[in-house]
Design a protein around this motif. Structure first.
Motif, PDB file in Angstrom:
ATOM      1  N   GLY A  31      32.442  46.158  41.815  1.00 42.58           N
ATOM      2  CA  GLY A  31      33.835  46.588  41.654  1.00 42.58           C
ATOM      3  C   GLY A  31      34.660  45.505  40.978  1.00 42.58           C
ATOM      4  N   GLU A  32      35.751  45.060  41.623  1.00 40.04           N
ATOM      5  CA  GLU A  32      36.605  44.018  41.059  1.00 40.04           C
ATOM      6  C   GLU A  32      36.186  42.615  41.510  1.00 40.04           C
ATOM      7  N   ASN A  33      35.110  42.502  42.259  1.00 41.69           N
ATOM      8  CA  ASN A  33      34.605  41.197  42.694  1.00 41.69           C
ATOM      9  C   ASN A  33      33.670  40.620  41.627  1.00 41.69           C
ATOM     10  N   VAL A  92      33.282  38.138  48.247  1.00 36.11           N
ATOM     11  CA  VAL A  92      33.831  39.488  48.164  1.00 36.11           C
ATOM     12  C   VAL A  92      35.181  39.510  48.876  1.00 36.11           C
ATOM     13  N   ARG A  93      36.211  39.834  48.126  1.00 38.18           N
ATOM     14  CA  ARG A  93      37.559  39.922  48.687  1.00 38.18           C
ATOM     15  C   ARG A  93      38.178  41.309  48.478  1.00 38.18           C
ATOM     16  N   GLU A  94      37.618  42.103  47.560  1.00 36.87           N
ATOM     17  CA  GLU A  94      38.130  43.441  47.281  1.00 36.87           C
ATOM     18  C   GLU A  94      37.073  44.473  47.674  1.00 36.87           C
ATOM     19  N   ASN A  95      37.468  45.750  47.729  1.00 38.05           N
ATOM     20  CA  ASN A  95      36.545  46.821  48.108  1.00 38.05           C
ATOM     21  C   ASN A  95      35.374  46.910  47.137  1.00 38.05           C
ATOM     22  N   ASN A 112      32.196  49.049  45.267  1.00 40.02           N
ATOM     23  CA  ASN A 112      32.046  50.362  44.632  1.00 40.02           C
ATOM     24  C   ASN A 112      30.667  50.918  44.988  1.00 40.02           C
ATOM     25  N   ASN A 146      39.087  42.922  55.887  1.00 38.79           N
ATOM     26  CA  ASN A 146      39.068  41.452  55.954  1.00 38.79           C
ATOM     27  C   ASN A 146      40.382  40.874  56.463  1.00 38.79           C
ATOM     28  N   ALA A 198      41.456  38.301  51.885  1.00 37.35           N
ATOM     29  CA  ALA A 198      42.040  38.677  50.594  1.00 37.35           C
ATOM     30  C   ALA A 198      42.802  37.507  49.997  1.00 37.35           C
ATOM     31  N   SER A 199      42.722  37.385  48.675  1.00 38.89           N
ATOM     32  CA  SER A 199      43.448  36.330  47.969  1.00 38.89           C
ATOM     33  C   SER A 199      44.932  36.685  47.921  1.00 38.89           C
TER      34      SER A 199
END
Length: 414
Positions: A103-105, A111-114, A116, A146, A180-181
């Protein structure tokens, strides 16, 4: 006897499009026949794309009549992977799985975002089911929880079961989840929100939450955010002004065109009335005033609508009654109407004031014949324009019908 073509433009267009549609369908049908006979078989759909059904005409089944074609609906199941092919495929798709699930990682180590986590690899016809050893951190849909993850992160194992319906393989991925950042502003808001939540828990018996006036030694002031963005209103105002200007110009042109058509339609009637009244012995002025008075009375009683030609005649009659010379009044009448036919009529009337009205009736009779011919041509032109305007929606409807018929026919053979 002169023979006339019985079809209108619309009927001709329908006939031509019907013939074109028939030709396209024959080409599609011919293409399908060549595919079966020359290819020697029916094309299977790819793995995971489902079965395909073909409607085939088979000749040679009837022993008595070998040329007879019998319709048969043949179902063809989707293609399956071979043993070696599926092994090579399962070895090759692991990097694609990782790339897809990120995904966006950037990596699975941070891994900080969901994630896919798709349920299929459509291009290969493979289905995927996911399992997590810690759904409270990462669930089977790839959603990351998180909020309470420590700064050093937390490891979670994800397992993917990949199958084509006959063969199955499993993959395991180690994922490290971090908080999360957040920007500096988001961190300040999160800390303050956490403190507010603690205060909210203490004030549950109150009818409202009392917001603190001081936080960490700083005095606080609260503002409610705007629920709507009004910046678009000036843009809408300018756009509306521009559209109104365009509409006014369009209305002016439309009204001018309607006025011109009404003037042309009424011209033959005006000339014929002048011929009748002058032939009955009235002077030009008397005939003119009689026509204008009759029109005003008919409008007053609601027997006819307002017409620009007669309105100009009423205005001219008023000018003559107020002392203006007939020749000048007739000349101004022609200029106000602005059409060649009315300019010609005003010239005839103006000359009759100078040279006498001896030849006026004969000239008006000739003009009346020409005026009725012009009116007939105008009516014919307006009818053709109305028919042409109907062609666009007709072509659009026929285009939709052709797409609905031709596209499924093509798809049935490929």
């Amino acid at each position: 006897m002169k023979w006339r073509f019985p079809f209108t433009k619309i009927q001709t267009a329908c006939a031509v499009l019907g013939i074109a549609l028939y030709a396209v369908m024959k080409l599609v049908s011919a293409a399908g026949g060549q595919m079966v006979s020359e290819g020697g078989g029916l094309k299977r759909a790819g793995p995971g794309q489902g079965d395909t059904t073909y409607d085939i005409l088979v000749s040679g089944l009837d022993q008595e009549n070998g040329n007879r074609k019998i319709p048969v609906r043949i179902p063809v199941r989707e293609r399956q992977y071979g043993n070696e092919e599926v092994k090579e495929l399962f070895q090759r798709i692991q990097p694609e799985l990782i790339k897809q699930m990120l995904g966006e990682n950037e990596t699975l180590e941070e891994v900080r975002e969901n994630l896919n986590l798709k349920s299929s690899l459509g291009e290969y016809g493979l289905r995927i089911s996911w399992e997590s050893d810690n759904p409270q951190v990462i669930d089977s849909f790839g959603i990351i929880h998180n909020e309470e993850i420590p700064e050093e992160g937390k490891q979670v194992w994800l397992m993917a079961r990949v199958t084509d319906g006959h063969y199955e393989d499993r993959y395991e991925f180690k994922v490290t989840v971090y908080p999360a950042s957040l920007t500096q502003e988001e961190k300040l808001a999160a800390n303050f929100l956490q403190w507010i939540n603690q205060m909210d828990a203490k004030q549950l018996t109150e009818d409202r939450l009392l917001l603190p006036s001081v936080y960490e030694g700083n005095r606080l002031t609260y503002f409610q955010t705007e629920k709507a963005d009004y910046r678009v209103l000036p843009v809408l105002g300018v756009l509306l002004a521009a559209l109104l200007y365009v509409k006014e110009e369009f209305d002016k042109k439309s009204q001018a065109k309607i006025r011109e058509q009404q003037l042309l339609f009424d011209y033959s009637e005006v000339v014929s009335k002048l011929v009748v009244y002058i032939g009955a012995g009235l002077t030009v002025r008397g005939a003119w005033e009689r026509i204008a008075a009759g029109y005003k009375e008919a409008v007053k009683q609601g027997k006819r609508s307002v017409r620009p030609a007669y309105e100009e005649m009423v205005k001219t009659a008023g000018q003559i009654g107020s002392g203006q010379s007939e020749g000048r009044a007739y000349s101004e009448f022609g200029r106000r109407c602005g059409l060649q036919a009315y300019l010609k009529l005003s010239t005839l009337l103006e000359q009759s004031q100078k040279n006498g009205s001896r030849q006026l009736r004969q000239a008006l009779e000739l003009e009346m014949v020409s005026a009725f011919e012009q009116r007939k041509n105008l009516a014919k032109k307006l009818g053709e324009e109305a028919g042409t305007k109907l062609l666009l929606p007709l072509f659009m409807m026929l285009g939709v019908v052709m797409v609905m018929i031709v596209v499924p026919a093509f798809l049935a053979f490929y």
